[in-house]
Each structure stands twice: as structure tokens, then as C-alpha cells.
Scaffold this motif. Structure first.
Motif, PDB file in Angstrom:
ATOM      1  N   ALA A   1       2.862 108.469  49.278  1.00  0.00           N
ATOM      2  CA  ALA A   1       2.252 107.474  48.387  1.00  0.00           C
ATOM      3  C   ALA A   1       2.408 107.918  46.929  1.00  0.00           C
ATOM      4  CB  ALA A   1       0.779 107.283  48.730  1.00  0.00           C
ATOM      5  N   ALA A   2       2.298 109.219  46.688  1.00  0.00           N
ATOM      6  CA  ALA A   2       2.442 109.721  45.318  1.00  0.00           C
ATOM      7  C   ALA A   2       3.878 109.523  44.824  1.00  0.00           C
ATOM      8  CB  ALA A   2       2.053 111.191  45.259  1.00  0.00           C
ATOM      9  N   ILE A   3       4.843 109.767  45.724  1.00  0.00           N
ATOM     10  CA  ILE A   3       6.256 109.578  45.353  1.00  0.00           C
ATOM     11  C   ILE A   3       6.514 108.103  45.028  1.00  0.00           C
ATOM     12  CG2 ILE A   3       8.632 109.644  46.222  1.00  0.00           C
ATOM     13  CD1 ILE A   3       7.785 112.109  47.905  1.00  0.00           C
ATOM     14  N   PHE A   4       5.932 107.220  45.862  1.00  0.00           N
ATOM     15  CA  PHE A   4       6.070 105.778  45.625  1.00  0.00           C
ATOM     16  C   PHE A   4       5.428 105.397  44.293  1.00  0.00           C
ATOM     17  CE2 PHE A   4       4.346 101.416  46.110  1.00  0.00           C
ATOM     18  CZ  PHE A   4       5.532 100.739  46.270  1.00  0.00           C
ATOM     19  N   GLY A   5       4.212 105.901  44.085  1.00  0.00           N
ATOM     20  CA  GLY A   5       3.482 105.598  42.849  1.00  0.00           C
ATOM     21  C   GLY A   5       4.248 106.046  41.609  1.00  0.00           C
ATOM     22  N   GLU A   6       4.856 107.204  41.728  1.00  0.00           N
ATOM     23  CA  GLU A   6       5.623 107.737  40.604  1.00  0.00           C
ATOM     24  C   GLU A   6       6.812 106.823  40.294  1.00  0.00           C
ATOM     25  OE1 GLU A   6       8.384 111.510  40.123  1.00  0.00           O
ATOM     26  OE2 GLU A   6       6.520 111.956  41.216  1.00  0.00           O
ATOM     27  N   MET A   7       7.454 106.349  41.379  1.00  0.00           N
ATOM     28  CA  MET A   7       8.625 105.491  41.190  1.00  0.00           C
ATOM     29  C   MET A   7       8.229 104.172  40.521  1.00  0.00           C
ATOM     30  SD  MET A   7      11.404 104.124  43.957  1.00  0.00           S
ATOM     31  CE  MET A   7      10.296 102.992  44.758  1.00  0.00           C
ATOM     32  N   VAL A   8       7.185 103.513  41.036  1.00  0.00           N
ATOM     33  CA  VAL A   8       6.823 102.229  40.435  1.00  0.00           C
ATOM     34  C   VAL A   8       6.150 102.418  39.074  1.00  0.00           C
ATOM     35  CG1 VAL A   8       6.698 100.988  42.635  1.00  0.00           C
ATOM     36  CG2 VAL A   8       4.631 102.041  41.728  1.00  0.00           C
ATOM     37  N   GLY A   9       5.774 103.661  38.758  1.00  0.00           N
ATOM     38  CA  GLY A   9       5.196 103.936  37.448  1.00  0.00           C
ATOM     39  C   GLY A   9       6.262 104.202  36.388  1.00  0.00           C
ATOM     40  N   SER A  10       7.498 104.395  36.817  1.00  0.00           N
ATOM     41  CA  SER A  10       8.552 104.723  35.860  1.00  0.00           C
ATOM     42  C   SER A  10       9.400 103.497  35.528  1.00  0.00           C
ATOM     43  CB  SER A  10       9.446 105.825  36.437  1.00  0.00           C
ATOM     44  OG  SER A  10      10.703 105.817  35.811  1.00  0.00           O
ATOM     45  N   VAL A  11       9.326 103.075  34.279  1.00  0.00           N
ATOM     46  CA  VAL A  11      10.099 101.915  33.828  1.00  0.00           C
ATOM     47  C   VAL A  11      11.595 102.184  34.008  1.00  0.00           C
ATOM     48  CG1 VAL A  11      10.751 100.583  31.780  1.00  0.00           C
ATOM     49  CG2 VAL A  11       8.346 101.087  32.228  1.00  0.00           C
ATOM     50  N   ARG A  12      11.994 103.426  33.705  1.00  0.00           N
ATOM     51  CA  ARG A  12      13.409 103.755  33.748  1.00  0.00           C
ATOM     52  C   ARG A  12      13.959 103.674  35.173  1.00  0.00           C
ATOM     53  NH1 ARG A  12      15.223 109.093  33.040  1.00  0.00           N
ATOM     54  NH2 ARG A  12      17.481 108.999  33.156  1.00  0.00           N
ATOM     55  N   THR A  13      13.311 104.373  36.105  1.00  0.00           N
ATOM     56  CA  THR A  13      13.775 104.374  37.492  1.00  0.00           C
ATOM     57  C   THR A  13      13.778 102.960  38.068  1.00  0.00           C
ATOM     58  OG1 THR A  13      12.630 106.483  37.721  1.00  0.00           O
ATOM     59  CG2 THR A  13      13.419 105.467  39.742  1.00  0.00           C
ATOM     60  N   GLN A  14      12.646 102.283  37.887  1.00  0.00           N
ATOM     61  CA  GLN A  14      12.526 100.953  38.469  1.00  0.00           C
ATOM     62  C   GLN A  14      13.525  99.976  37.869  1.00  0.00           C
ATOM     63  OE1 GLN A  14       8.942  98.382  40.079  1.00  0.00           O
ATOM     64  NE2 GLN A  14       8.359  99.524  38.287  1.00  0.00           N
ATOM     65  N   GLY A  15      13.667 100.043  36.539  1.00  0.00           N
ATOM     66  CA  GLY A  15      14.589  99.147  35.847  1.00  0.00           C
ATOM     67  C   GLY A  15      16.030  99.398  36.281  1.00  0.00           C
ATOM     68  N   LEU A  16      16.359 100.659  36.436  1.00  0.00           N
ATOM     69  CA  LEU A  16      17.714 101.041  36.836  1.00  0.00           C
ATOM     70  C   LEU A  16      18.033 100.518  38.242  1.00  0.00           C
ATOM     71  CD1 LEU A  16      19.655 102.925  35.176  1.00  0.00           C
ATOM     72  CD2 LEU A  16      19.190 104.660  36.929  1.00  0.00           C
ATOM     73  N   CYS A  17      17.093 100.741  39.169  1.00  0.00           N
ATOM     74  CA  CYS A  17      17.296 100.311  40.557  1.00  0.00           C
ATOM     75  C   CYS A  17      17.389  98.787  40.644  1.00  0.00           C
ATOM     76  CB  CYS A  17      16.157 100.810  41.443  1.00  0.00           C
ATOM     77  SG  CYS A  17      16.138 102.600  41.619  1.00  0.00           S
ATOM     78  N   HIS A  18      16.503  98.119  39.914  1.00  0.00           N
ATOM     79  CA  HIS A  18      16.490  96.655  39.856  1.00  0.00           C
ATOM     80  C   HIS A  18      17.825  96.151  39.300  1.00  0.00           C
ATOM     81  CE1 HIS A  18      15.436  92.664  38.464  1.00  0.00           C
ATOM     82  NE2 HIS A  18      15.138  93.023  37.246  1.00  0.00           N
ATOM     83  N   GLY A  19      18.312  96.787  38.231  1.00  0.00           N
ATOM     84  CA  GLY A  19      19.586  96.399  37.632  1.00  0.00           C
ATOM     85  C   GLY A  19      20.748  96.605  38.584  1.00  0.00           C
ATOM     86  N   LEU A  20      20.715  97.717  39.282  1.00  0.00           N
ATOM     87  CA  LEU A  20      21.779  98.038  40.226  1.00  0.00           C
ATOM     88  C   LEU A  20      21.833  96.991  41.345  1.00  0.00           C
ATOM     89  CD1 LEU A  20      23.572 100.531  40.054  1.00  0.00           C
ATOM     90  CD2 LEU A  20      22.260 101.525  41.933  1.00  0.00           C
ATOM     91  N   PHE A  21      20.671  96.631  41.839  1.00  0.00           N
ATOM     92  CA  PHE A  21      20.614  95.638  42.909  1.00  0.00           C
ATOM     93  C   PHE A  21      21.168  94.295  42.421  1.00  0.00           C
ATOM     94  CE2 PHE A  21      18.627  92.242  45.363  1.00  0.00           C
ATOM     95  CZ  PHE A  21      18.945  92.637  46.657  1.00  0.00           C
ATOM     96  N   MET A  22      20.831  93.932  41.175  1.00  0.00           N
ATOM     97  CA  MET A  22      21.304  92.649  40.645  1.00  0.00           C
ATOM     98  C   MET A  22      22.824  92.667  40.482  1.00  0.00           C
ATOM     99  SD  MET A  22      19.819  89.815  40.090  1.00  0.00           S
ATOM    100  CE  MET A  22      18.163  89.810  39.446  1.00  0.00           C
ATOM    101  N   ILE A  23      23.379  93.794  40.076  1.00  0.00           N
ATOM    102  CA  ILE A  23      24.828  93.905  39.917  1.00  0.00           C
ATOM    103  C   ILE A  23      25.521  93.726  41.275  1.00  0.00           C
ATOM    104  CG2 ILE A  23      26.712  95.529  39.386  1.00  0.00           C
ATOM    105  CD1 ILE A  23      24.936  96.592  37.098  1.00  0.00           C
ATOM    106  N   LEU A  24      24.956  94.344  42.303  1.00  0.00           N
ATOM    107  CA  LEU A  24      25.501  94.177  43.653  1.00  0.00           C
ATOM    108  C   LEU A  24      25.480  92.706  44.061  1.00  0.00           C
ATOM    109  CD1 LEU A  24      23.863  97.117  45.682  1.00  0.00           C
ATOM    110  CD2 LEU A  24      26.295  96.751  45.262  1.00  0.00           C
TER     111      LEU A  24
END
Ligand code: PHE
Length: 446
Positions: free
Chosen positions: A137-160
């Protein structure tokens, strides 16, 4: 394959439509949203209601949508124009669908991005065997708390997503779905097998199979209905758009039936994979939207080779999300290709970028994802589904509908469909909309 306005691309075969439509239906809705909704709504009773909704709403409305697409050979807006005249007020239903596609794709891509994040964490050793639920849960929380990580993953998915839509109907959607769907089913079956053989798993089965009537509330019924639309990609023209690529000689009814069977089967499989493990590993079924992302890895990491299982699971979820996302972008793309003569390339890239920016709202603002999910689930899809069933039931030429039923227990099936689409479906859907207005909350509270 370039798409021109005069020669519309079509699926290469009957199975092409079925696989692509099932690819649209099967996604985060089945594997992420279905278990968490069922978990929050008392398990078995929700599942029973969900199955009833599939039968009385999902089945007739998917047939209606595919039929409208096939008959009009057009996008959601063009379909109403083609079937009811160029100035038809029903076009608004199509516009709402295109809007819904924007809304859903923008938050869908963010959640799908979480899968990419978890794939990365599985590969890079962030997930370690034996991690507790709290640590995950902490790892998940950290991920959704990071604009950079989340934005990057979201962007990558959209490119795909944009990349696949760019490839066009046949080379893109059909081929991908044909490759990805069997992989998904096999991986889920393996997880079900593993889960069911854990000690304590039977409590999970009981949770899914033994109805507890005390859990039945008006809200449960309405949640089950909303989940039915979302999971079957109904009410916003995704199925209509895929139906428009259907060949004349294929029938809307038989093909749609198999899509519903596959979608429902995979949702149930996901349930049978999730709940026995949730119980076997001492987790809570009502953990909410985080259920899959927090609880499942915690269960996996108790297994031997669990980081690999986690990796396989999130790759599977990513694939399923991708085949749904391409159908969402396809709705928007088809609309701008058909109605404005835009090239496939311009449309896909431009609207992928817009959805990416809209989705960034979820990355920055906490409540925004919930807001968008609510907007589509409680308003856009139900209203869309209501009007689509009214149009197909009361406005569409009876002959056009009848043809689709030829050869499939002709009279009975057509009669049952007509009754559902004219009367039962619109009435039931109206309940969903009234719920969104809070009417039932007021009734039940007081
Ligand atoms: N049905 C998809 C899923 O279950 C989501 C979706 C909704 C896709 C509406 C297209 C249109 O994940």
C-alpha cells in the motif's frame, strides 16, 4: 491502412468483430472495477444483480448499438443522421458519446498507467517477496503521490493507444486483440487455479457464491447497473463504432452475444482470481479502488516467485486496458474522420494529446479521477444507453432490426429483444439516472 470516406474499412472476418468488441469490453472494468465494486457491495448479491443487468440491459443494448452502427456504417453522430435525417435531434446522443469517450479515456489512461508503474516496480525489484499489505500500500501510495511517475506512465499509455489506433482498423485493432485476448484468459485461469488451492480460499468462494440478502440495498442494484454499462462499453457509441466496421453478411445478434459471454466470463474469472486470494491472504474485500493495486500484489508476494506473478498480472491488466482504450480513442477518431474529413493520423494524435492533458488533471488533483468516473458512470453512459434503447426500440425501422435476428431462434429472440429495448431497458436505466440525481439516497435515508 488509410481510411477514406468512400471506402470504409471492415473487419476481415466475423471473428474479427467479436475479438475487437470483446477487447473493448474486457478491460479495467472487468479486472479492476468489477472486483472492487463487488467487494464493496457484499460480493454474491452484487454479482447476482450484475448478471441480471447483463441479461436485461447489457444484452439488448449491445445488440441495439451494434445494429445502429452496422445499419448506418457511421460514427455515433453520423449514425443518427444517417438513420433519422441530417437534422435529427438524436445527434445529441452521439455527441454525448464522443464526449463520454474523452472523459473515460482521460482517467482510464491514468489507471492503466498505474499498471505500467507496477510493471516497472516488478522488474526493478521494488516489489520484494514477503512484502506485507502495508508495504505494498505504501508503494502504491508513493506512486500515486508522484506527479512525475504518474504523469510519465499515463503519457506512455496514451502513446501506446494512439500508436495502435494509427495503424487503422484491421492492422491495428483486430490484430492486437487477437493476440492479446487468449493471453489474458490463460493468465487469469492460472491465477484462479493458484488462488483456489490456497488454504482459506473457500471463504472467498463463499463470499462470491452465497448471497447475503442483508447486503441488498437500492444502491447495490444501481451500482451493478452502472458496472454493466461500463464493462460492456455501452451507452457512448464504442460498440456502435465497432458495429459500423461489420460486414453486411455478419449478424449483429450472434456476434454481440459472444462478446457479452466473454466479457461476463472474464469479469467472473477476475472475481474468482481475486476473492479467494483476498481471503486466503487475510485481506479485506471492500478495500475500494485500491483493491487490485494494493491487495493483489500483497497476495502475490506471499507466493513463491511472486514478483513474476505480479509482473504477469499487471502486464495482463495493461493489455486488457489497451484494447479498451483503443476503442475509446476510435470513437473520437471515427467521428472526426467521418464528419470533418480529418486524416486518421491527425485525429488520433490530436485527441490522444487532448485526453492526455485532461487526464493530467487526475494526476494533479486527488478528487478529479472520482469526479470523471462519476460523470461517466452516473450520467453520460446511463443517459446515452437510455436514448440508444429508445431510438432502437421506437424510432429505428423495424425491418432493420428484424434482419439481424434471422437464423437465431428468430421469433422468440426478436420478440424478447423488442420488449426489453422498448420497455424494460429504458425503465431500468431511468432508475440509474434518478440515482445519480440522489433521489434514492433521499428515499432510503428517510
Ligand atoms: N469496457 C471497458 C472496460 O471494461 C471500458 C470502456 C467503457 C471502454 C466504455 C470503452 C467504452 O474496461
Amino acid at each position: 491502412m488509410a481510411e477514406t470516406q468512400t471506402s470504409r474499412s471492415h473487419w476481415g472476418s466475423r471473428i474479427g468483430f467479436i475479438l475487437a468488441a470483446a477487447g473493448s469490453a474486457v478491460g479495467l472494468g472487468n479486472i479492476w472495477r468489477f472486483p472492487y465494486m463487488a467487494g464493496e457491495n457484499g460480493g454474491s448479491i452484487f454479482i447476482l444483480l450484475y448478471l441480471a443487468c447483463i441479461l436485461f440491459l447489457g444484452l439488448p443494448i449491445i445488440v441495439a448499438e451494434v445494429m445502429l452502427g452496422k445499419a448506418s456504417q457511421s460514427n455515433p453522430v453520423g449514425a443518427f443522421k444517417a438513420l433519422d435525417g441530417p437534422r435529427s435531434p438524436w445527434q445529441v446522443v452521439g455527441f454525448m458519446g464522443v464526449l463520454a469517450a474523452f472523459v473515460i479515456l482521460s482517467f482510464y489512461s491514468v489507471v492503466a498507467g498505474w499498471c505500467i508503474g507496477f510493471i516497472y516496480k516488478s522488474v526493478t525489484g521494488v516489489f520484494q517477496p514477503g512484502h506485507s499489505a502495508e508495504e505494498v500500500a505504501a508503494i502504491f501510495g508513493e506512486m500515486v503521490g508522484s506527479v512525475r511517475t504518474q504523469g510519465l506512465c499515463h503519457g506512455l499509455f496514451m502513446i501506446l493507444t494512439v500508436g495502435i489506433v494509427l495503424a487503422g482498423v484491421r492492422r491495428g485493432l483486430e490484430r492486437w486483440t487477437e493476440i492479446l485476448m487468449p493471453v489474458l484468459i490463460i493468465l487469469l485461469l492460472l491465477l484462479v487455479g493458484y488462488g483456489l488451492t490456497r488454504p482459506g480460499a473457500m471463504a472467498g468462494l463463499e463470499f462470491m457464491l452465497k448471497p447475503d440478502p442483508s447486503k441488498l440495498t437500492g444502491r447495490t442494484v444501481l451500482d451493478a447497473m452502472g458496472q454493466c454499462f461500463f464493462s460492456l462499453s455501452l451507452g457512448m457509441g464504442a460498440m456502435l463504432t465497432y458495429g459500423s466496421y461489420m460486414r453486411r453478411e455478419d449478424r449483429a445478434v450472434g456476434s454481440s452475444f459472444w462478446v457479452v459471454v466473454m466479457d461476463t466470463g472474464i469479469a467472473l474469472l477476475a472475481g474468482f482470481a481475486v476473492f479467494p486470494m483476498v481471503f486466503a491472504f487475510g485481506q479485506q474485500p471492500d478495500a475500494g479502488p485500491g483493491l487490485v493495486f494494493k491487495t493483489m500484489p500483497a497476495a502475490f508476494l506471499q507466493m513463491p516467485g511472486g514478483t513474476w506473478v505480479a509482473l504477469a498480472f499487471f502486464i495482463l491488466l495493461l493489455f486488457a486496458a489497451l484494447t479498451s482504450a483503443i476503442s475509446l480513442l476510435e470513437v473520437v477518431t471515427a467521428y472526426f474522420i467521418d464528419e470533418f474529413g480529418m486524416s486518421r493520423r491527425t485525429a488520433a494524435v490530436m485527441f490522444g494529446a487532448i485526453c492526455f492533458l485532461m487526464g493530467m488533471g487526475c494526476v494533479y488533483g486527488d478528487g478529479y479521477l472520482g469526479f470523471l468516473d462519476n460523470l461517466q458512470g452516473n450520467f453520460l453512459l446511463p443517459v446515452g444507453a437510455l436514448f440508444i434503447s429508445l431510438f432502437a426500440g421506437w424510432k429505428l425501422d423495424r425491418q432493420i432490426a428484424q434482419v439481424e435476428f434471422e437464423g437465431q431462434w428468430y421469433g422468440v429472440a426478436f420478440g424478447a429483444w423488442r420488449w426489453c429495448i422498448r420497455i424494460a431497458a429504458p425503465l431500468l436505466v431511468l432508475l440509474v439516472i434518478l440515482n445519480a440525481w440522489g433521489l434514492f439516497d433521499r428515499l432510503f435515508q428517510g
